[in-house]
Design an enzyme around this catalytic site. Sequence first.
Site, PDB file in Angstrom:
ATOM      1  N   TYR A 165     -38.476  45.528  44.781  1.00  0.00           N
ATOM      2  CA  TYR A 165     -37.438  46.528  45.068  1.00  0.00           C
ATOM      3  C   TYR A 165     -37.054  46.478  46.546  1.00  0.00           C
ATOM      4  CZ  TYR A 165     -35.186  51.108  45.498  1.00  0.00           C
ATOM      5  OH  TYR A 165     -34.294  52.122  45.762  1.00  0.00           O
ATOM      6  N   SER A 200     -32.315  51.796  50.781  1.00  0.00           N
ATOM      7  CA  SER A 200     -33.492  52.618  50.467  1.00  0.00           C
ATOM      8  C   SER A 200     -34.425  52.608  51.659  1.00  0.00           C
ATOM      9  CB  SER A 200     -34.243  52.064  49.258  1.00  0.00           C
ATOM     10  OG  SER A 200     -35.496  52.726  49.144  1.00  0.00           O
TER      11      SER A 200
HETATM   12  P1  NAD Z   1     -30.147  55.726  38.642  1.00  0.00           P
HETATM   13  O1  NAD Z   1     -30.950  54.739  37.880  1.00  0.00           O
HETATM   14  O2  NAD Z   1     -30.146  57.146  38.220  1.00  0.00           O
HETATM   15  O3  NAD Z   1     -28.639  55.238  38.728  1.00  0.00           O
HETATM   16  C1  NAD Z   1     -28.312  53.900  38.986  1.00  0.00           C
HETATM   17  C2  NAD Z   1     -27.006  53.602  38.303  1.00  0.00           C
HETATM   18  O4  NAD Z   1     -26.678  52.217  38.521  1.00  0.00           O
HETATM   19  C3  NAD Z   1     -27.094  53.806  36.785  1.00  0.00           C
HETATM   20  O5  NAD Z   1     -25.974  54.549  36.358  1.00  0.00           O
HETATM   21  C4  NAD Z   1     -27.075  52.399  36.234  1.00  0.00           C
HETATM   22  O6  NAD Z   1     -26.464  52.310  34.965  1.00  0.00           O
HETATM   23  C5  NAD Z   1     -26.239  51.671  37.280  1.00  0.00           C
HETATM   24  N1  NAD Z   1     -26.469  50.233  37.222  1.00  0.00           N
HETATM   25  C6  NAD Z   1     -27.648  49.575  37.130  1.00  0.00           C
HETATM   26  N2  NAD Z   1     -27.435  48.256  37.046  1.00  0.00           N
HETATM   27  C7  NAD Z   1     -26.087  48.083  37.086  1.00  0.00           C
HETATM   28  C8  NAD Z   1     -25.244  46.951  37.023  1.00  0.00           C
HETATM   29  N3  NAD Z   1     -25.748  45.708  36.888  1.00  0.00           N
HETATM   30  N4  NAD Z   1     -23.909  47.137  37.098  1.00  0.00           N
HETATM   31  C9  NAD Z   1     -23.376  48.373  37.212  1.00  0.00           C
HETATM   32  N5  NAD Z   1     -24.126  49.489  37.264  1.00  0.00           N
HETATM   33  C10 NAD Z   1     -25.460  49.339  37.196  1.00  0.00           C
HETATM   34  O7  NAD Z   1     -30.627  55.554  40.153  1.00  0.00           O
HETATM   35  P2  NAD Z   1     -30.432  56.483  41.442  1.00  0.00           P
HETATM   36  O8  NAD Z   1     -31.740  57.076  41.746  1.00  0.00           O
HETATM   37  O9  NAD Z   1     -29.239  57.361  41.320  1.00  0.00           O
HETATM   38  O10 NAD Z   1     -30.184  55.333  42.530  1.00  0.00           O
HETATM   39  C11 NAD Z   1     -28.885  54.984  42.996  1.00  0.00           C
HETATM   40  C12 NAD Z   1     -29.063  54.065  44.195  1.00  0.00           C
HETATM   41  O11 NAD Z   1     -29.847  54.727  45.183  1.00  0.00           O
HETATM   42  C13 NAD Z   1     -29.797  52.762  43.867  1.00  0.00           C
HETATM   43  O12 NAD Z   1     -29.182  51.683  44.542  1.00  0.00           O
HETATM   44  C14 NAD Z   1     -31.196  52.993  44.398  1.00  0.00           C
HETATM   45  O13 NAD Z   1     -31.818  51.795  44.824  1.00  0.00           O
HETATM   46  C15 NAD Z   1     -30.918  53.908  45.582  1.00  0.00           C
HETATM   47  N6  NAD Z   1     -32.065  54.749  45.952  1.00  0.00           N
HETATM   48  C16 NAD Z   1     -32.596  55.647  45.077  1.00  0.00           C
HETATM   49  C17 NAD Z   1     -33.690  56.413  45.476  1.00  0.00           C
HETATM   50  C18 NAD Z   1     -34.338  57.412  44.568  1.00  0.00           C
HETATM   51  O14 NAD Z   1     -35.441  57.886  44.903  1.00  0.00           O
HETATM   52  N7  NAD Z   1     -33.741  57.791  43.465  1.00  0.00           N
HETATM   53  C19 NAD Z   1     -34.219  56.251  46.756  1.00  0.00           C
HETATM   54  C20 NAD Z   1     -33.644  55.333  47.610  1.00  0.00           C
HETATM   55  C21 NAD Z   1     -32.559  54.583  47.202  1.00  0.00           C
END
Ligand code: NAD
Length: 251
Positions: A155, A142
Amino acid sequence: MTDLTGKTALVTGSARGIGKAIALRYAKLGANIVINYSSDTANGEQALKEVHEHGGQAIAVQADISEAADVDRLFAEAEERFGSADIVVANAGLELLGVPITDLTDEQIDNMVNVNARGALLTMHRAAKNISDNGRIVYIASTAIANPVPGAGLYTATKAPGRYFAEVLARETSDRGITVNIIQPGPIDDAGVFIDSIPADSPFRSLQAAGRIGDRIGTPKDVADAAEYLVSDLAAWVSGTTIGVTGGLPQ
Ligand code: NAD
């Protein structure tokens, strides 16, 4: 055009959001897909259905990435169905924003450390041991790592270890032809619009305002585009690096 026919891609946390967009992209490019989810079975089944609609072979495996035995089972089920994975994306993660460090509970600290840090490390550790030669490993970090924001301390701190683990792993696996890279997304939303649940006075709101090009923030498609590049032939000589998909924020 990237052709992943005959390759197997395992994407953690791929029942929704960024992980699902990456899994569906790889499916469109011909890969066999291993969907992973923790508890949201309905979304896991839906993602599986959508991969099948792309004509791809896929399985959906319930596994909590913070549990070593679950991660072992995830890779074992993938191998049993498709053979060794060729692509592993360590994507699953939890977000916690808007809580100052002094307000954090021990439970929140344990949970975020277990999923974001331990889970990402376990996934890449097992990936390195199981992936085929010339495989590709991608860690979804991130841009918070490079942009300290009040309320995002836990985070930020729990997303950082995966990046440094990936950078060293890139050096340790290069003799097997494996590449390991990091994608650092900025603010991402399905519709590319500001995330309304973040209070208007939150410092994270200003990060969203800074992390945009034109009139939108990022979408899962933007991240999937970078994830496609990293597994394509175009990135054969790219390893140990971080690609920011941040709308201009530092990465
Ligand atoms: P999201 O919450 O929509 O999806 C995350 C997924 O991970 C979900 O399907 C959840 O069920 C799964 N998950 C959570 N804990 C878990 C576990 N213990 N075991 C297996 N699966 C698990 O989030 P997103 O926005 O799609 O984010 C995906 C990745 O991108 C994350 O690592 C997040 O840190 C990173 N990210 C997101 C953003 C954003 O703005 N959305 C920005 C930077 C980084």
